[in-house]
Design an enzyme around this catalytic site. Structure first.
Site, PDB file in Angstrom:
ATOM      1  N   LYS A 143       0.795  -1.239   0.000  1.00  0.00           N
ATOM      2  CA  LYS A 143       0.000   0.000   0.000  1.00  0.00           C
ATOM      3  C   LYS A 143       0.825   1.286   0.000  1.00  0.00           C
ATOM      4  O   LYS A 143       0.403   2.285  -0.582  1.00  0.00           O
ATOM      5  CB  LYS A 143      -0.955   0.007   1.203  1.00  0.00           C
ATOM      6  CG  LYS A 143      -2.108  -0.958   1.019  1.00  0.00           C
ATOM      7  CD  LYS A 143      -3.096  -0.877   2.157  1.00  0.00           C
ATOM      8  CE  LYS A 143      -4.150  -1.944   1.976  1.00  0.00           C
ATOM      9  NZ  LYS A 143      -5.180  -1.928   3.008  1.00  0.00           N
ATOM     10  N   MET A 191     -10.240  -3.876  12.871  1.00  0.00           N
ATOM     11  CA  MET A 191     -10.185  -4.003  11.398  1.00  0.00           C
ATOM     12  C   MET A 191     -10.014  -5.464  10.971  1.00  0.00           C
ATOM     13  O   MET A 191     -10.324  -5.811   9.840  1.00  0.00           O
ATOM     14  CB  MET A 191      -9.032  -3.168  10.828  1.00  0.00           C
ATOM     15  CG  MET A 191      -9.266  -1.687  10.891  1.00  0.00           C
ATOM     16  SD  MET A 191      -8.026  -0.835   9.881  1.00  0.00           S
ATOM     17  CE  MET A 191      -8.229   0.835  10.482  1.00  0.00           C
TER      18      MET A 191
HETATM   19  P1  NAP Z   1       0.966  -2.846   7.761  1.00  0.00           P
HETATM   20  O1  NAP Z   1       1.144  -1.591   6.999  1.00  0.00           O
HETATM   21  O2  NAP Z   1       1.906  -3.979   7.549  1.00  0.00           O
HETATM   22  O3  NAP Z   1       0.985  -2.435   9.343  1.00  0.00           O
HETATM   23  C1  NAP Z   1       0.951  -3.415  10.329  1.00  0.00           C
HETATM   24  C2  NAP Z   1       0.698  -2.807  11.705  1.00  0.00           C
HETATM   25  O4  NAP Z   1       0.559  -3.882  12.652  1.00  0.00           O
HETATM   26  C3  NAP Z   1       1.855  -1.951  12.212  1.00  0.00           C
HETATM   27  O5  NAP Z   1       1.354  -0.950  13.058  1.00  0.00           O
HETATM   28  C4  NAP Z   1       2.684  -2.965  13.017  1.00  0.00           C
HETATM   29  O6  NAP Z   1       3.467  -2.397  14.022  1.00  0.00           O
HETATM   30  C5  NAP Z   1       1.571  -3.783  13.658  1.00  0.00           C
HETATM   31  N1  NAP Z   1       2.012  -5.118  14.026  1.00  0.00           N
HETATM   32  C6  NAP Z   1       2.237  -6.158  13.195  1.00  0.00           C
HETATM   33  N2  NAP Z   1       2.631  -7.246  13.906  1.00  0.00           N
HETATM   34  C7  NAP Z   1       2.658  -6.861  15.217  1.00  0.00           C
HETATM   35  C8  NAP Z   1       2.991  -7.518  16.423  1.00  0.00           C
HETATM   36  N3  NAP Z   1       3.379  -8.793  16.452  1.00  0.00           N
HETATM   37  N4  NAP Z   1       2.901  -6.828  17.584  1.00  0.00           N
HETATM   38  C9  NAP Z   1       2.503  -5.531  17.573  1.00  0.00           C
HETATM   39  N5  NAP Z   1       2.177  -4.849  16.455  1.00  0.00           N
HETATM   40  C10 NAP Z   1       2.261  -5.506  15.290  1.00  0.00           C
HETATM   41  O7  NAP Z   1      -0.478  -3.468   7.542  1.00  0.00           O
HETATM   42  P2  NAP Z   1      -1.857  -2.670   7.280  1.00  0.00           P
HETATM   43  O8  NAP Z   1      -2.089  -2.526   5.819  1.00  0.00           O
HETATM   44  O9  NAP Z   1      -1.843  -1.435   8.128  1.00  0.00           O
HETATM   45  O10 NAP Z   1      -2.935  -3.728   7.830  1.00  0.00           O
HETATM   46  C11 NAP Z   1      -3.028  -3.993   9.214  1.00  0.00           C
HETATM   47  C12 NAP Z   1      -4.233  -4.876   9.516  1.00  0.00           C
HETATM   48  O11 NAP Z   1      -5.434  -4.212   9.146  1.00  0.00           O
HETATM   49  C13 NAP Z   1      -4.238  -6.211   8.761  1.00  0.00           C
HETATM   50  O12 NAP Z   1      -4.710  -7.217   9.625  1.00  0.00           O
HETATM   51  C14 NAP Z   1      -5.223  -5.987   7.636  1.00  0.00           C
HETATM   52  O13 NAP Z   1      -5.845  -7.195   7.224  1.00  0.00           O
HETATM   53  C15 NAP Z   1      -6.223  -5.071   8.350  1.00  0.00           C
HETATM   54  N6  NAP Z   1      -6.963  -4.269   7.365  1.00  0.00           N
HETATM   55  C16 NAP Z   1      -8.294  -4.487   7.266  1.00  0.00           C
HETATM   56  C17 NAP Z   1      -9.036  -3.768   6.357  1.00  0.00           C
HETATM   57  C18 NAP Z   1     -10.502  -3.997   6.249  1.00  0.00           C
HETATM   58  O14 NAP Z   1     -11.099  -3.600   5.238  1.00  0.00           O
HETATM   59  N7  NAP Z   1     -11.124  -4.588   7.254  1.00  0.00           N
HETATM   60  C19 NAP Z   1      -8.411  -2.808   5.515  1.00  0.00           C
HETATM   61  C20 NAP Z   1      -7.045  -2.608   5.656  1.00  0.00           C
HETATM   62  C21 NAP Z   1      -6.322  -3.357   6.579  1.00  0.00           C
HETATM   63  P3  NAP Z   1       4.997  -1.924  13.725  1.00  0.00           P
HETATM   64  O15 NAP Z   1       4.900  -0.566  13.118  1.00  0.00           O
HETATM   65  O16 NAP Z   1       5.633  -1.941  15.047  1.00  0.00           O
HETATM   66  O17 NAP Z   1       5.598  -2.936  12.780  1.00  0.00           O
END
Ligand code: NAP
Length: 289
Positions: free
Chosen positions: A75, A231
């Site tokens: 993204k 989410m």
């Molecule tokens: P991303 O850019 O990879 O960001 C991941 C986030 O999760 C970061 O803040 C990361 O923290 C944190 N994280 C990951 N593993 C972790 C752990 N073990 N402990 C603590 N924090 C952790 O991903 P994204 O695009 O933002 O998506 C994040 C989530 O939202 C996913 O599950 C995705 O499926 C969901 N989502 C849902 C929708 C929907 O339509 N429902 C839309 C978009 C996203 P750090 O910065 O410390 O790495």
């Protein structure tokens, strides 16, 4: 499952890129919406490894793919590869929808507006004037901050495993937060008073997909009037949502957001919204089976 069988040389191609992509439910709801709207189009998943992103994006141009969704982990990485960004993507610094306009790729962000629509539709919760605790600072959080600021949230406190990323998100969002206080979560200052002031808690991390708890989040100290949104939608009830529900708090998972961001993407590509509720109904039916 309804399947389009009359694909011809005129059929328009849409898709989604991500890595991994097998879990994606977007093909299901987008194809259903195209069929229902009588639009001659198909939507397919493309598994694109991070190293192949530039080649894949050029391939979308070369193949005249009309539009595509962008999911984890592309993204933010896709931003410099596009020709222009719509304001939604510029404000969020992340893209989840691309439209191919005569060979020019335009990036949009519908995640944030999808979240706000889901909060309103699924929980009757308009973020305007509210204090929000946002967990996470990744791509989804960026879209969320932009949309929550646009919706007039009073305060957004960002809590993230990597503090520098939360700070980076705050700094990048200051210009769009005229009516919103942006605050960095500070574990040392998070006393009972802090937790009791939170009105809307949103998890935008992937924590919960494998039944993890969110460390540092004191769900039991939230006020009885708080609303909790996750989410994550698989599993449908994460540990966070289970804990919040046990306390009698209003909860919702991200399925409504997935449907709403998809409806807005469909509108960007085709100029019309899909049949109301069709995408959510399709997802719910599929997940329940
Ligand atoms: P991303 O850019 O990879 O960001 C991941 C986030 O999760 C970061 O803040 C990361 O923290 C944190 N994280 C990951 N593993 C972790 C752990 N073990 N402990 C603590 N924090 C952790 O991903 P994204 O695009 O933002 O998506 C994040 C989530 O939202 C996913 O599950 C995705 O499926 C969901 N989502 C849902 C929708 C929907 O339509 N429902 C839309 C978009 C996203 P750090 O910065 O410390 O790495």
């Amino acid at each position: 499952m309804t399947v389009k069988t009359d694909i011809t040389g005129k059929t328009v191609l849409y898709g989604i890129i991500g890595w991994p992509i097998k879990h994606s439910l977007s093909p299901l709801m987008q194809n259903k919406a195209f069929i229902k709207a009588g639009i001659d189009a198909v939507y397919v998943p493309f598994a694109v490894q991070p190293v192949d992103l530039p080649t894949a994006v050029n391939g979308m141009r070369s193949l005249s793919v009309a539009g595509f969704n962008v999911t984890i982990p592309h993204k933010t990485a896709i931003v410099p590869l596009l020709d222009t960004l719509d304001e939604s993507a510029r404000l969020a610094g992340a893209v989840n929808v691309v439209k191919n306009h005569n060979g020019k790729l335009i990036g949009f962000n519908t995640d944030g507006d999808g979240l706000v629509r889901s909060l309103e539709h699924d929980l009757g919760c308009h973020p305007g004037g509210r204090r929000v605790l946002l967990i996470g600072a990744g791509g989804a959080a960026r879209g969320a901050v932009a949309a929550l600021c646009k919706a007039g949230a009073a305060e957004i406190c960002i809590m993230n495993r990597t503090t520098e990323k939360a700070l980076e998100l705050i700094n990048a969002s200051i210009a769009i937060a005229a009516k919103t206080r942006l605050i960095l979560f500070d574990a040392d200052q998070a006393d009972n008073l802090f937790w009791s002031r939170q009105e809307l808690v949103i998890n935008s991390t992937s924590l919960g997909m494998n039944n993890e708890e969110i460390s540092g989040l004191q769900v039991e100290a939230l006020p009885a009037t708080a609303t909790v949104y996750d989410m994550v939608y698989a599993p449908p009830k994460t540990v966070l949502l289970e804990m919040a529900e046990k306390q009698g708090l209003k909860i919702a998972n991200g399925l409504g957001m997935l449907a709403a961001q998809g409806e807005l993407a469909f509108q960007i590509w085709t100029g019309v919204l899909p049949e109301a509720g069709l995408m959510l109904k399709t997802l719910t039916k599929y997940i329940d089976v």
